[in-house]
Design a protein around this motif. Structure first.
Motif, PDB file in Angstrom:
ATOM      1  N   ILE A 143      -6.238 -11.256  12.721  1.00  0.00           N
ATOM      2  CA  ILE A 143      -6.779 -10.858  11.417  1.00  0.00           C
ATOM      3  C   ILE A 143      -5.628 -10.372  10.542  1.00  0.00           C
ATOM      4  CG2 ILE A 143      -8.390  -9.360  10.210  1.00  0.00           C
ATOM      5  CD1 ILE A 143      -9.925  -9.124  12.886  1.00  0.00           C
ATOM      6  N   ALA A 144      -5.525 -10.971   9.360  1.00  0.00           N
ATOM      7  CA  ALA A 144      -4.524 -10.540   8.353  1.00  0.00           C
ATOM      8  C   ALA A 144      -5.276  -9.982   7.152  1.00  0.00           C
ATOM      9  CB  ALA A 144      -3.638 -11.701   7.950  1.00  0.00           C
ATOM     10  N   LYS A 145      -4.906  -8.774   6.739  1.00  0.00           N
ATOM     11  CA  LYS A 145      -5.627  -8.080   5.668  1.00  0.00           C
ATOM     12  C   LYS A 145      -4.621  -7.468   4.705  1.00  0.00           C
ATOM     13  CE  LYS A 145      -9.216  -4.540   5.119  1.00  0.00           C
ATOM     14  NZ  LYS A 145     -10.045  -3.559   5.843  1.00  0.00           N
ATOM     15  N   ASP A 146      -4.851  -7.699   3.369  1.00  0.00           N
ATOM     16  CA  ASP A 146      -3.928  -7.121   2.387  1.00  0.00           C
ATOM     17  C   ASP A 146      -4.373  -5.727   1.986  1.00  0.00           C
ATOM     18  OD1 ASP A 146      -5.945  -7.396   0.464  1.00  0.00           O
ATOM     19  OD2 ASP A 146      -5.220  -9.356  -0.173  1.00  0.00           O
ATOM     20  N   ALA A 147      -3.565  -5.111   1.116  1.00  0.00           N
ATOM     21  CA  ALA A 147      -3.840  -3.727   0.707  1.00  0.00           C
ATOM     22  C   ALA A 147      -4.401  -3.649  -0.696  1.00  0.00           C
ATOM     23  CB  ALA A 147      -2.562  -2.907   0.822  1.00  0.00           C
ATOM     24  N   GLY A 148      -4.880  -4.759  -1.220  1.00  0.00           N
ATOM     25  CA  GLY A 148      -5.436  -4.750  -2.559  1.00  0.00           C
ATOM     26  C   GLY A 148      -6.774  -4.055  -2.619  1.00  0.00           C
ATOM     27  N   GLN A 149      -7.222  -3.926  -3.879  1.00  0.00           N
ATOM     28  CA  GLN A 149      -8.522  -3.307  -4.100  1.00  0.00           C
ATOM     29  C   GLN A 149      -9.386  -4.261  -4.915  1.00  0.00           C
ATOM     30  OE1 GLN A 149      -9.762  -0.566  -2.821  1.00  0.00           O
ATOM     31  NE2 GLN A 149      -7.825  -0.124  -1.734  1.00  0.00           N
ATOM     32  N   PRO A 150     -10.421  -4.806  -4.362  1.00  0.00           N
ATOM     33  CA  PRO A 150     -10.790  -4.678  -2.942  1.00  0.00           C
ATOM     34  C   PRO A 150      -9.884  -5.536  -2.077  1.00  0.00           C
ATOM     35  CG  PRO A 150     -12.265  -6.177  -4.050  1.00  0.00           C
ATOM     36  CD  PRO A 150     -11.356  -5.666  -5.126  1.00  0.00           C
ATOM     37  N   PRO A 151      -9.718  -5.153  -0.797  1.00  0.00           N
ATOM     38  CA  PRO A 151      -8.812  -5.901   0.071  1.00  0.00           C
ATOM     39  C   PRO A 151      -9.390  -7.272   0.427  1.00  0.00           C
ATOM     40  CG  PRO A 151      -9.935  -4.216   1.325  1.00  0.00           C
ATOM     41  CD  PRO A 151     -10.341  -4.001  -0.100  1.00  0.00           C
ATOM     42  N   LEU A 152      -8.504  -8.199   0.634  1.00  0.00           N
ATOM     43  CA  LEU A 152      -8.891  -9.523   1.087  1.00  0.00           C
ATOM     44  C   LEU A 152      -8.276  -9.767   2.464  1.00  0.00           C
ATOM     45  CD1 LEU A 152      -8.364 -11.586  -2.198  1.00  0.00           C
ATOM     46  CD2 LEU A 152     -10.496 -10.589  -1.328  1.00  0.00           C
TER      47      LEU A 152
END
Length: 514
Positions: A143-152
């Motif tokens: 699982i790869a998850k970014d730190a954006g808002q909302p995260p993707l």
């Protein structure tokens, strides 16, 4: 503005308002420089130009991308923790926090993602020892998850197979094995089987069997056993005989085909079960040429219940197969003799009469209690004799039986005889001591030369102040005593005299006068 700009932006010719005409993508271009021209409406319009820079602000509109750059789909189960399974590369087109990626793998697996020295690169490594026998296949979700808002986020699934190594020895289904084999088995037939399993795979789990043959005296029986190396079936090359072999044990070794091979052994205990394959053997009467016959002489004047003889037999089998029962198969007179069915004792049922035959024949059947009973017969000839003849025959027979007794009986007789002699000597000594203490004289029996061996007889009489005792052979009723005869006469002292008065005279005509 050039055509590209005209497709993306629009300007109001009257107000000069600049608007976005189409979708702007930060990932394609994050800054635009637009040339704006303004002119008036004079007869000779005048113009001026100005450059406008439009900067695009990024939004989190791109999910991270996962790429497996190097991957080993199979890993040995003996791999150490930290062994690399795959290299993972992740990327996010966004910028800033929107492009910062956190990469993980599902927690229920013995694997972990370790950050690499290179940015946005991860290594998939083992975090604990593997055991193919517990789990041979893993499905890993990265699982790869970014730190954006909302995260993707995004996921990628890979499959890892744990390959086998020969780390398990064969295991027997039982330890030890215990088998019961009935004697008289068919030679060459399978009598029992052992089975082992191996938790490894392929050749590492391919098992072969063999019997340990060390050549020792206790394992000579293994020379008559063969084992199928593929399935563990054990074949006996000869029949077992319970009477000569009741139990034995040996070792079986199971070896796998791994490199290096592993093995284990198991103890096999074998108990031979008895069959009724032995007929009773007659010990008395003595067997001769397959038959048993004995002669017993008993006095004619015995009473009912007199023990004539005892038929002795044994059976090499055990249990019910060796339990013997005795029965009268044939007898000349059923009213004379009885047989105890359990002990084999023959006793008289009544007293003999003058009309009874002088010789009787008894045939005794001895059989065991097997499912198919086996038997033997013994013949006893009973002869009735007069009492004196019976005593003489009994002495001869006792001497003959003494020779047949075993050493234990012989030693027992010696012991009993010694005790009896000591007892008899003690009695004699006590009697002698008692006799020496008395003040009276006792007579000794003086045997005449013509003594016929019958018991002695004594008669006392008095003459004057003396008492006489006449000692001689037993006489019939009516016999008379003649003075001066050769009878031995003991003259007793008169007890009316004082204890000190004792007179002794010479012996005349075998008379002693006191």
């Amino acid at each position: 503005m050039n055509q590209n700009m005209l497709n993306l932006f629009n300007i109001n010719s009257l107000t000069g308002e600049l608007t976005v005409k189409a979708l702007i993508d930060y990932e394609e271009m994050d800054e635009y420089e637009i040339e704006i021209q303004a002119s008036d409406k004079g007869f000779a319009p005048l113009t001026t130009e100005k450059g406008v820079i439009v900067k695009i602000v990024d939004v989190n509109d791109n999910a991270p991308e996962i790429e497996v750059t190097s991957f080993s789909s199979s890993i040995p189960e003996d791999s150490r923790p930290g062994t690399t399974v795959a290299l993972i590369s992740v990327n996010d087109l966004d910028s800033g926090l929107n492009g910062k990626i956190i990469c993980t793998v599902n927690e229920d697996v013995p694997f972990i993602l370790s950050p690499s020295l290179k940015d946005k690169m991860f290594s998939l490594v083992t975090k604990s020892p593997l055991d193919r026998e517990k789990q041979s296949h893993y499905v890993l979700t990265i699982i790869a998850k970014d730190a954006g808002q909302p995260p993707l986020s995004s996921e990628k699934t890979i499959s890892v197979v744990v390959s086998d190594v020969n780390d398990n020895s064969p295991e027997f289904s039982l330890s030890p094995y215990t088998f019961y084999v009935t004697e008289g088995n068919d030679p060459g037939a399978s009598v029992f089987s052992v089975k082992a399993s191996d938790r490894d795979d392929n050749d590492n789990a391919l098992i072969s069997y063999h019997i340990v043959r060390d050549g020792g005296g206790e394992n000579k029986v293994t020379s008559f056993l063969n084992i199928n190396s593929d399935n563990g079936d054990i074949v006996a090359l000869k029949s077992f005989d319970f009477e000569s072999l009741k139990t034995f044990q040996f070792q079986v070794v199971a070896t796998d085909s791994g490199t290096p091979s592993l093995s284990s052994n198991v103890t096999v205990n074998v108990f031979i079960l008895d069959q009724n394959d032995n007929a009773p053997v007659i010990l008395y009467p003595v067997s001769s040429n397959g038959s048993a016959e004995g002669v017993e002489e008993i006095p004619r004047n015995v009473n009912a219940g007199h023990l004539v003889t005892k038929v002795r037999a044994y059976d090499a089998d055990i249990g019910y197969n060796g339990w013997l029962l005795f029965s009268l198969q044939e007898v000349t007179d059923h009213s004379l003799f009885g047989l105890d069915r359990y002990t084999g004792q023959i006793r008289t049922l009544r007293s003999f009469t003058e009309t009874d035959e002088a010789e009787h024949k008894l045939i005794i059947l001895v059989k065991d209690n097997g499912n198919v009973s086996l038997s033997a017969t013994a013949t006893v000839i009973v002869k009735l004799v007069e009492p004196k003849e019976a005593f003489a025959a009994s002495d001869v027979k006792s001497a003959a039986k003494d020779d047949e007794d075993n050493n234990v009986t012989f030693y027992l007789m010696i012991t009993l005889g010694s005790v009896s002699v000591l007892f008899l000597i003690s009695i004699i000594v006590l009697i002698a001591m008692q006799c020496s203490k008395t003040t009276d004289y006792t007579s000794k029996y003086l045997q005449e030369t013509n003594y016929d061996g019958t018991l002695c007889h004594s008669i006392q009489y008095r003459s004057g102040d003396k008492r006489y005792m006449l000692v001689g052979p037993r006489m019939s009723i009516g016999s008379t005593i003649v003075p001066g005869s050769h009878a031995n006469t003991l003259v007793l002292p008169d007890r009316r005299r004082t204890s000190g008065e004792v007179r002794v005279y010479r012996l005349q005509s075998n008379q002693v006068h006191v």
